[in-house]
Design a protein around this motif. Structure first.
Motif, PDB file in Angstrom:
ATOM      1  N   HIS A 183       0.850  -1.187   0.000  1.00 45.34           N
ATOM      2  CA  HIS A 183       0.000   0.000   0.000  1.00 45.34           C
ATOM      3  C   HIS A 183       0.884   1.233   0.000  1.00 45.34           C
ATOM      4  O   HIS A 183       2.076   1.159   0.288  1.00 45.34           O
ATOM      5  N   ARG A 184       0.302   2.361  -0.348  1.00 42.36           N
ATOM      6  CA  ARG A 184       1.045   3.613  -0.452  1.00 42.36           C
ATOM      7  C   ARG A 184       0.746   4.518   0.734  1.00 42.36           C
ATOM      8  O   ARG A 184      -0.392   4.581   1.213  1.00 42.36           O
ATOM      9  N   GLU A 185       1.777   5.202   1.182  1.00 38.68           N
ATOM     10  CA  GLU A 185       1.634   6.194   2.246  1.00 38.68           C
ATOM     11  C   GLU A 185       2.459   7.421   1.875  1.00 38.68           C
ATOM     12  O   GLU A 185       3.514   7.296   1.259  1.00 38.68           O
ATOM     13  N   THR A 186       1.970   8.582   2.263  1.00 35.34           N
ATOM     14  CA  THR A 186       2.701   9.828   2.037  1.00 35.34           C
ATOM     15  C   THR A 186       3.207  10.355   3.371  1.00 35.34           C
ATOM     16  O   THR A 186       2.424  10.542   4.307  1.00 35.34           O
ATOM     17  N   LYS A 187       4.510  10.568   3.451  1.00 39.11           N
ATOM     18  CA  LYS A 187       5.132  11.048   4.686  1.00 39.11           C
ATOM     19  C   LYS A 187       6.046  12.225   4.359  1.00 39.11           C
ATOM     20  O   LYS A 187       6.605  12.301   3.266  1.00 39.11           O
ATOM     21  N   GLU A 188       6.177  13.124   5.322  1.00 42.54           N
ATOM     22  CA  GLU A 188       7.110  14.232   5.135  1.00 42.54           C
ATOM     23  C   GLU A 188       8.530  13.719   5.352  1.00 42.54           C
ATOM     24  O   GLU A 188       8.852  13.150   6.382  1.00 42.54           O
TER      25      GLU A 188
END
Length: 304
Positions: A183-188
């Motif tokens: 799955h995809r996640e967006t993190k700084e």
């Protein structure tokens, strides 16, 4: 006084119940009336019929609920089956753990036959990077074997398959053979911004059609290269994502060469070379970065 709630009975027997309350005796021969004639008989008969009606209603509701559950389950199976059938896939494919080999463990991709896809000595992490068009440094996987177990992959394409469908087919193959789930996640994350230097860009406009790029240790060369492509290639050398912030449109011919930091006597290191040769800079910063998270993968692929 006994009060009867008309909602407890079916409409079919409303008139009969109204008649009973008004003192009219029910027919003794009617099968629904099970009580004794006179006294409490008819009321007992009403109660017994009402209970039977409720039991029948509950049984019908239970049957309906079971039918709904079965239909939902059947729909789910049908949907999954349809999705599996519609997913792009290779005609045939072989995925095996690579036998021990001497020499370098770097993977090779052989594309001399346009109808075949072949990878030799490749890790699952690199296969995922190819399948999902993702920088392997942004693929987060727990087991150490992701980076050291090597595989050989050979697959045959269906007739007239365009090249841009190969990654999606590879996704299907990895899900089938390795039970891969991601799955995809967006993190700084820390990034570098590619920007124009204070003296302006030193770029030569690309004149050839089509991008031809080459990346080697200590160099990036290419014809008709857009800035976002240059940013992606630079990321592989600086260890972080590089975000194009040059605002330069079009394509350019790139010939960037540098040396290691411990060899500065023989030429500029990467950051200095970028400014001197292309008039561009890398500035550190932070930005949202999309990561690919591996939820599950089997070490040994299923039988071919």
């Amino acid at each position: 006084m006994l009060i009867l709630n008309p909602r407890d009975y079916s409409d079919k027997y409303d008139a009969k119940l109204d008649g009973q309350i008004g003192g009219m005796a029910p027919s003794l021969g009617h099968p629904e009336w099970l009580g004794r004639q006179g006294g409490e008989g008819p009321i007992m008969g009403c109660w017994m019929y009402n209970q039977r009606s409720r039991d029948a209603k509950q049984e019908m509701e239970d049957k309906a609920m079971r039918a709904v559950k079965f239909a939902v389950a059947l729909l789910g199976i049908t949907t999954v089956s349809a999705l599996a059938q519609s997913a792009p896939a290779f005609e045939v494919a072989s995925v095996k753990v690579a036998p021990p080999r001497t020499g370098t463990a770097g993977f090779t991709a052989m594309t001399s036959d346009p109808a075949m896809v072949r990878y030799s000595n490749i890790t699952l992490k690199n296969l995922i990077a190819i399948a999902y068009d993702f920088d392997s440094r942004l693929i987060l996987a727990g087991p150490t074997w992701f980076d050291n177990v090597l595989y050989d992959v050979t697959a045959k394409l269906p007739p007239d398959t365009p090249k841009d469908r190969v990654p999606v087919m590879l996704q299907t193959l990895l899900a089938e053979r390795f039970k891969l789930a991601v799955h995809r996640e967006t993190k700084e994350q820390r990034v570098y911004y590619l920007v124009v230097g204070k003296d302006g860009p030193k770029l030569k406009e690309g004149r050839e059609s089509g991008s031809q790029n080459q990346m080697v240790p200590g160099g990036i060369m290419g014809h008709s290269m857009p800035m976002d492509m240059l940013a992606a290639l630079l990321a592989r050398f600086v260890g972080y994502q590089v975000v194009d912030n040059t605002r330069l449109t079009g394509t350019f011919d790139i010939n960037l060469k540098w040396v290691r930091e411990d060899d500065k006597d023989n030429g500029p290191e990467l950051f200095a070379a970028l400014q001197e040769q292309l008039g561009l800079k890398l500035e550190p910063g932070k930005a949202p970065v999309e990561m690919l998270i591996v939820d599950h993968a089997d070490r040994i692929p299923t039988d071919n």
